[in-house]
Write an enzyme that holds these catalytic residues in place. Structure first.
Site, short mmCIF file in Angstrom:
data_model
loop_
_atom_site.label_atom_id
_atom_site.label_comp_id
_atom_site.label_asym_id
_atom_site.label_seq_id
_atom_site.Cartn_x
_atom_site.Cartn_y
_atom_site.Cartn_z
CB SER A 73 -1.00 -0.25 0.87
OG SER A 73 -1.84 -1.15 1.44
CG HIS A 77 -2.68 3.83 2.97
ND1 HIS A 77 -3.74 3.78 4.15
CD2 HIS A 77 -1.84 2.36 2.94
CE1 HIS A 77 -3.32 2.65 4.04
NE2 HIS A 77 -2.29 1.50 2.62
#
Length: 229
Positions: free
Chosen positions: A128, A192
């Site tokens: 991610s 993220h």
């Protein structure tokens, strides 16, 4: 001016066709993610879990290898989808080497920030951070102040964030994984955000590198002179 000279002049005015860039790197990254997942969860290869990032005592290589590991299929499939989209954009624009550099740099950087911030009993896995990094890079290298481009980025960006978060939430917990009380992070927002910021930093850093001066040589076609009729 005779007919052949006129044709030569018209050919000089035609825009040169850009050679089509072959995209291979992103497919190798996708296959590597898939291969590690299959070896880990289907064939139960014992050594694969040493590639996870264990926050209490990490090995140096785990900051990179954890970006190729996934806990659940939902998270992997979502990441592969966005890796293909944004990785392909980066590779088409900047080339194979830049794609691998971007993936490893943003993925490892996101894992490093996660290790510095998250609890010592945490375990980090997933691409991610690299996904958000590639998204930021793909936007910046094609960014313009055209309002349509900005609207496109906003729409695509909120979709990416929403879907990656959903997939990360769906991968909460690691079935059958219990070793020394480690806890897999369900949604690593730190990875993220840091992946995206590292992507921005990477683009800025490379933009500071002076480019080579353009070739000053005139092509042989441009050297042709027009004959008088």
């Amino acid at each position: 001016m005779n007919g052949s000279d006129m044709i030569s002049q018209l050919e000089l005015g035609k825009p040169e066709k850009r050679p089509e860039k072959r995209v291979n790197g992103i497919f190798w990254i996708i296959l590597l993610n898939l291969g590690i997942y299959v070896a880990d969860h289907w064939f139960q290869v014992r050594g694969i879990k040493t590639l996870y990032l264990y926050h209490n005592w990490p090995a140096w290589f785990q900051f990179v290898t954890a970006a190729f590991c996934h806990a659940k299929w939902n998270h992997l499939s979502s990441n592969l989808f966005f890796l293909y989209i944004f990785g392909k954009l980066v590779e088409e624009e900047e080339g194979n080497f830049a794609l691998w550099l971007s993936y490893i740099f943003t993925g490892a950087g996101a894992n490093l920030v996660s290790w510095l911030v998250l609890p010592r009993n945490a375990v980090s896995v997933g691409a991610s951070g690299a996904v958000f990094g590639l998204f930021a890079i793909s936007v910046l290298v094609k960014m313009s102040w055209d309002w349509r481009k900005i609207l496109e980025v906003l729409i695509l960006g909120q979709f990416v964030i929403e879907k990656v978060m959903e997939a990360a939430q769906a991968s909460t917990g690691l079935s059958g994984f219990s070793s020394g009380g480690y806890a897999l992070q369900s949604v690593n927002h730190i990875a993220h955000l840091s992946g995206a910021l590292i992507g921005v930093f990477l683009v800025w850093l490379l933009s500071r590198v002076p480019s080579q001066p353009p070739d000053q040589e005139v092509s042989t076609l441009q050297r042709k002179t027009v004959k008088d009729p």
